[in-house]
Design a protein around this motif. Structure first.
Motif, PDB file in Angstrom:
ATOM      1  N   VAL A 144      11.714  -5.284   1.322  1.00 20.60           N
ATOM      2  CA  VAL A 144      12.301  -3.949   1.193  1.00 20.60           C
ATOM      3  C   VAL A 144      13.145  -3.864  -0.076  1.00 20.60           C
ATOM      4  O   VAL A 144      13.638  -4.868  -0.588  1.00 20.60           O
ATOM      5  N   GLY A 145      13.306  -2.617  -0.530  1.00 18.76           N
ATOM      6  CA  GLY A 145      14.131  -2.362  -1.705  1.00 18.76           C
ATOM      7  C   GLY A 145      15.276  -1.439  -1.342  1.00 18.76           C
ATOM      8  O   GLY A 145      15.496  -1.128  -0.159  1.00 18.76           O
ATOM      9  N   THR A 146      15.958  -0.959  -2.361  1.00 18.96           N
ATOM     10  CA  THR A 146      17.172  -0.177  -2.120  1.00 18.96           C
ATOM     11  C   THR A 146      16.891   1.210  -1.518  1.00 18.96           C
ATOM     12  O   THR A 146      17.800   1.848  -1.005  1.00 18.96           O
ATOM     13  N   SER A 147      15.646   1.667  -1.580  1.00 16.29           N
ATOM     14  CA  SER A 147      15.326   2.972  -0.985  1.00 16.29           C
ATOM     15  C   SER A 147      14.675   2.835   0.393  1.00 16.29           C
ATOM     16  O   SER A 147      14.207   3.828   0.949  1.00 16.29           O
ATOM     17  N   ASP A 148      14.608   1.619   0.900  1.00 22.56           N
ATOM     18  CA  ASP A 148      13.898   1.367   2.165  1.00 22.56           C
ATOM     19  C   ASP A 148      14.892   1.075   3.295  1.00 22.56           C
ATOM     20  O   ASP A 148      16.106   1.076   3.090  1.00 22.56           O
ATOM     21  N   THR A 149      14.353   0.783   4.487  1.00 22.56           N
ATOM     22  CA  THR A 149      15.203   0.342   5.600  1.00 22.56           C
ATOM     23  C   THR A 149      15.986  -0.890   5.134  1.00 22.56           C
ATOM     24  O   THR A 149      15.383  -1.863   4.664  1.00 22.56           O
ATOM     25  N   ILE A 163       4.685  -7.852   4.477  1.00 25.75           N
ATOM     26  CA  ILE A 163       4.331  -6.428   4.416  1.00 25.75           C
ATOM     27  C   ILE A 163       5.403  -5.693   3.607  1.00 25.75           C
ATOM     28  O   ILE A 163       6.600  -5.925   3.799  1.00 25.75           O
ATOM     29  N   ASN A 164       4.947  -4.818   2.722  1.00 26.34           N
ATOM     30  CA  ASN A 164       5.884  -4.030   1.920  1.00 26.34           C
ATOM     31  C   ASN A 164       6.361  -2.804   2.706  1.00 26.34           C
ATOM     32  O   ASN A 164       5.539  -2.047   3.257  1.00 26.34           O
ATOM     33  N   ASP A 165       7.648  -2.627   2.775  1.00 29.71           N
ATOM     34  CA  ASP A 165       8.306  -1.398   3.280  1.00 29.71           C
ATOM     35  C   ASP A 165       8.181  -1.086   4.779  1.00 29.71           C
ATOM     36  O   ASP A 165       9.141  -0.606   5.381  1.00 29.71           O
ATOM     37  N   ASN A 166       6.992  -1.260   5.375  1.00 31.70           N
ATOM     38  CA  ASN A 166       6.680  -0.650   6.673  1.00 31.70           C
ATOM     39  C   ASN A 166       6.924  -1.627   7.835  1.00 31.70           C
ATOM     40  O   ASN A 166       6.094  -2.490   8.136  1.00 31.70           O
ATOM     41  N   GLU A 224       0.870  -1.185   0.000  1.00 32.68           N
ATOM     42  CA  GLU A 224       0.000   0.000   0.000  1.00 32.68           C
ATOM     43  C   GLU A 224       0.901   1.227   0.000  1.00 32.68           C
ATOM     44  O   GLU A 224       1.341   1.690   1.051  1.00 32.68           O
ATOM     45  N   LYS A 225       1.191   1.768  -1.164  1.00 33.57           N
ATOM     46  CA  LYS A 225       2.163   2.861  -1.261  1.00 33.57           C
ATOM     47  C   LYS A 225       1.586   4.203  -0.819  1.00 33.57           C
ATOM     48  O   LYS A 225       2.341   5.108  -0.485  1.00 33.57           O
ATOM     49  N   ASN A 226       0.253   4.340  -0.828  1.00 31.76           N
ATOM     50  CA  ASN A 226      -0.321   5.655  -0.532  1.00 31.76           C
ATOM     51  C   ASN A 226      -1.125   5.712   0.766  1.00 31.76           C
ATOM     52  O   ASN A 226      -1.646   6.772   1.112  1.00 31.76           O
TER      53      ASN A 226
END
Ligand SMILES: Cc1ncc(COP(=O)(O)OP(=O)(O)O)c(N)n1
Ligand code: TZP
Ligand code: MG
Length: 211
Positions: free
Chosen positions: A87-92, A70-73, A42-44
């Motif tokens: 996670v990706g390269t711009s994340d934790t 869970i994506n990112d968070n 959920e990016k937004n």
């Protein structure tokens, strides 16, 4: 390779990607069709909204014993006691995730550059995402298009489980597995389908047939 990553068909879902039905219904139908791992992306959404959606989704997936990523968070992932995080390269970074979430069972990391492959961040991850294999309108802020040759090359460098994502569908799933991917991850092939269960079955059959 051991069997610590037995997943073959990975649904990456968001409410907005489900254009024909409610995302919770799409997820349940997809699981009935053969999806064995689900990520909520959920990016937004605010953290509160994200957590609420994740909680509802986990309640359904638990009935089928299908793990939720869970994506990112990280906070949301911990609060709902998810199976893991992507996670990706711009994340934790993955090492920081491990330090802050000792009980994480599945940590996924996007590979966008070959130089990442032998890094300690990749080594600590449980699977690596070949991201994206093919360009896709679902995610446009990407750097590379790995293609089948890219999967083959990554496969020759690492033993880690590889998840192929980016314009994956029932037509290219077998080629991607043949090139060395262990698992296919999709958004639109299932979320935008008129019949998500049938779409998942078609993907699953294609993957099983190759093996
Ligand atoms: C399975 C899987 N692979 C790759 C990605 C992309 O992650 P990331 O590069 O962090 O980009 P966002 O998804 O955060 O936009 C993914 N989410 N899942
Ligand atoms: C989340 C993500 N990461 C790399 S590509 C992608 C989107 C994949 O979407 P689709 O399966 O619709 O091409
Ligand atoms: Mg990310």
């Amino acid at each position: 390779m051991d069997n610590s990553f037995p997943y073959k068909l990975y649904l990456v879902i968001s409410e907005e990607s489900c254009i024909n039905d409610h995302f919770l219904k799409v997820a349940e139908q997809a699981v009935k069709g053969g999806v064995d791992l689900v990520q909520l992306r959920e990016k937004n959404a605010s953290s509160a909204e994200f957590q609420h959606k994740a909680f509802q989704l986990k309640e359904i997936l638990d009935r089928y014993n299908v793990p939720l990523i869970i994506n990112d968070n990280l906070k949301v992932a911990q609060q709902i006691e998810a199976f893991g995080i992507h996670v990706g390269t711009s994340d934790t970074p993955p090492k920081q995730i491990r330090q802050n979430w000792k009980k994480v069972k599945c940590l996924g990391y996007s590979i966008e550059d070959k130089n990442q492959l032998n890094s300690s961040e990749s080594l600590t991850s449980d699977y690596l995402a070949v991201s994206p294999v093919f360009k896709t309108s679902t995610k446009t802020d990407t750097i590379i298009e790995w293609g089948l040759a890219g999967i083959e090359e990554i496969r020759s460098i690492t033993q880690k489980p590889l998840v192929a994502i980016g314009n994956m569908n029932a037509k290219n799933a077998d080629d991607v597995i043949k090139a060395g991917a262990n698992c296919i991850a999709v958004v639109s092939a299932i979320c935008a389908a008129q019949n998500p269960r049938k779409a998942a079955e078609e993907l699953r059959n294609k993957i099983e047939k190759y093996e």
